[in-house]
Design a protein around this motif. Structure first.
Motif, short mmCIF file in Angstrom:
data_model
loop_
_atom_site.label_atom_id
_atom_site.label_comp_id
_atom_site.label_asym_id
_atom_site.label_seq_id
_atom_site.Cartn_x
_atom_site.Cartn_y
_atom_site.Cartn_z
N VAL A 23 0.86 -1.18 0.00
CA VAL A 23 0.00 0.00 0.00
C VAL A 23 0.89 1.23 0.00
O VAL A 23 1.65 1.46 0.93
CB VAL A 23 -0.92 0.02 1.24
N ARG A 24 0.82 2.02 -1.05
CA ARG A 24 1.67 3.20 -1.17
C ARG A 24 0.92 4.45 -0.71
O ARG A 24 -0.28 4.56 -0.87
CB ARG A 24 2.13 3.38 -2.62
N PHE A 25 1.68 5.38 -0.16
CA PHE A 25 1.12 6.66 0.27
C PHE A 25 0.51 7.38 -0.93
O PHE A 25 1.16 7.56 -1.95
CB PHE A 25 2.23 7.51 0.90
N ASP A 26 -0.76 7.78 -0.81
CA ASP A 26 -1.46 8.38 -1.95
C ASP A 26 -1.64 9.89 -1.82
O ASP A 26 -2.36 10.50 -2.61
CB ASP A 26 -2.83 7.71 -2.14
N GLY A 27 -0.97 10.50 -0.83
CA GLY A 27 -1.04 11.95 -0.69
C GLY A 27 -2.21 12.43 0.15
O GLY A 27 -2.38 13.64 0.33
N ALA A 28 -3.01 11.50 0.66
CA ALA A 28 -4.22 11.89 1.39
C ALA A 28 -3.91 12.27 2.83
O ALA A 28 -4.28 11.58 3.78
CB ALA A 28 -5.25 10.75 1.35
N SER A 29 -3.19 13.37 2.99
CA SER A 29 -2.94 13.92 4.32
C SER A 29 -2.94 15.44 4.21
O SER A 29 -2.56 16.00 3.17
CB SER A 29 -1.60 13.43 4.87
N LYS A 30 -3.37 16.10 5.29
CA LYS A 30 -3.43 17.57 5.28
C LYS A 30 -2.04 18.17 5.11
O LYS A 30 -1.87 19.18 4.43
CB LYS A 30 -4.08 18.07 6.56
N ALA A 31 -1.04 17.55 5.73
CA ALA A 31 0.32 18.07 5.64
C ALA A 31 0.82 18.05 4.19
O ALA A 31 1.41 19.03 3.71
CB ALA A 31 1.25 17.24 6.52
N TYR A 32 0.57 16.95 3.50
CA TYR A 32 1.02 16.85 2.11
C TYR A 32 0.28 17.85 1.22
O TYR A 32 0.88 18.47 0.33
CB TYR A 32 0.83 15.44 1.57
N ARG A 33 -1.01 18.01 1.45
CA ARG A 33 -1.79 18.98 0.66
C ARG A 33 -1.24 20.39 0.84
O ARG A 33 -1.13 21.15 -0.14
CB ARG A 33 -3.26 18.94 1.08
N ARG A 34 -0.90 20.76 2.07
CA ARG A 34 -0.35 22.10 2.33
C ARG A 34 0.99 22.28 1.62
O ARG A 34 1.25 23.33 1.03
CB ARG A 34 -0.19 22.33 3.83
N ILE A 35 1.83 21.25 1.70
CA ILE A 35 3.15 21.34 1.07
C ILE A 35 3.01 21.42 -0.45
O ILE A 35 3.70 22.22 -1.11
CB ILE A 35 4.02 20.14 1.48
N LEU A 36 2.11 20.63 -1.02
CA LEU A 36 1.91 20.66 -2.46
C LEU A 36 1.38 22.02 -2.91
O LEU A 36 1.79 22.54 -3.95
CB LEU A 36 0.95 19.55 -2.88
N ALA A 37 0.50 22.62 -2.13
CA ALA A 37 0.00 23.96 -2.44
C ALA A 37 1.14 24.98 -2.41
O ALA A 37 1.21 25.88 -3.27
CB ALA A 37 -1.10 24.36 -1.46
N ALA A 38 2.06 24.83 -1.45
CA ALA A 38 3.21 25.74 -1.37
C ALA A 38 4.12 25.57 -2.58
O ALA A 38 4.65 26.55 -3.13
CB ALA A 38 3.98 25.48 -0.08
N VAL A 39 4.31 24.32 -3.01
CA VAL A 39 5.16 24.05 -4.18
C VAL A 39 4.53 24.64 -5.44
O VAL A 39 5.24 25.18 -6.31
CB VAL A 39 5.38 22.53 -4.34
N ILE A 40 3.21 24.57 -5.55
CA ILE A 40 2.51 25.19 -6.69
C ILE A 40 2.76 26.70 -6.70
O ILE A 40 3.05 27.29 -7.74
CB ILE A 40 1.01 24.89 -6.62
#
Length: 221
Positions: A23-40
């Motif tokens: 089972v691979r991490f699919d990005g479904a975490s608030k921390a990852y969403r915030r970081i991805l938004a910052a990278v955008i």
């Protein structure tokens, strides 16, 4: 009697197992969403800065670099949108990003061929300046994503694209320096082809992982 939980872990690991299935991490975490938004946001700023630089310097290389920032912002936005959606949606997003990397590689080769035929001389100092800015911007993005470099095809593709951008900008800055010192366009052409190979390799890696995850999901259905 044993059982397997179907709850997805939000821990960003390369893979955990449940009943023998990875089972691979699919990005479904608030921390990852915030970081991805910052990278955008970082890529959008990069697009504006380098686009202005390309207009001032009338540089094709900088124009291509600014489009790369814009493409990254768009594909990362797609990655953010598909988080938590079905395997089919996430793998489709990965296929789109793989295709965009292949297209970028073809564009780099096309620019190199055009310069070879036209004899256009690159602007070394402008190239190096954009490369140094790109290194700073993409290193910041890479540091934010470092903890999330492993995951499903969607998460993995974001890391690979960001890593490629760091390599690209280092090569751009170095190329600008060599061009300035030698007055030759050949370093620009050689490094362009080198970058195209890196992009194509990453596109192939993303495609293979996405196909593997789609097949696994179909077998489990």
């Amino acid at each position: 009697m044993t059982s397997c939980s179907t709850t997805k872990s939000s821990t960003p690991t390369a893979g955990s197992s449940c009943c023998g299935q990875t089972v691979r991490f699919d990005g479904a975490s608030k921390a990852y969403r915030r970081i991805l938004a910052a990278v955008i946001a970082i890529n959008l700023v990069g697009f504006v800065v380098v686009a202005v630089g390309s207009l001032v310097a009338q540089s094709t290389t900088l124009a291509a670099n600014s489009l790369d920032f814009a493409a990254d912002a768009a594909t990362y936005g797609l990655s953010l949108w598909v988080i938590g959606k079905s395997v089919a949606a996430r793998t489709n997003a990965a296929f789109i990003k793989s295709a965009s990397l292949a297209l970028l590689a073809a564009s780099v080769v096309g620019i190199a061929v055009w310069r070879l035929v036209s004899g256009a001389e690159p602007e070394g100092f402008a190239i190096s300046g954009a490369g140094l800015f790109g290194i700073a911007a993409n290193l910041l993005a890479a540091l934010l994503l470092l903890r999330y470099r492993d995951g499903d095809a969607n998460v993995r593709s974001v890391w690979l694209c960001t890593r490629n951008d760091v390599i690209q900008c280092i090569a751009v800055a170095f190329t600008g320096l060599v061009v300035s010192l030698t007055g030759s366009r050949w370093p620009d052409l050689i490094f362009g082809v080198f970058l195209a190979v890196i992009f194509l390799r990453s596109a192939w890696q993303i495609t293979l992982q996405a196909r593997e995850e789609r097949s696994a999901a179909g077998a489990a259905a």
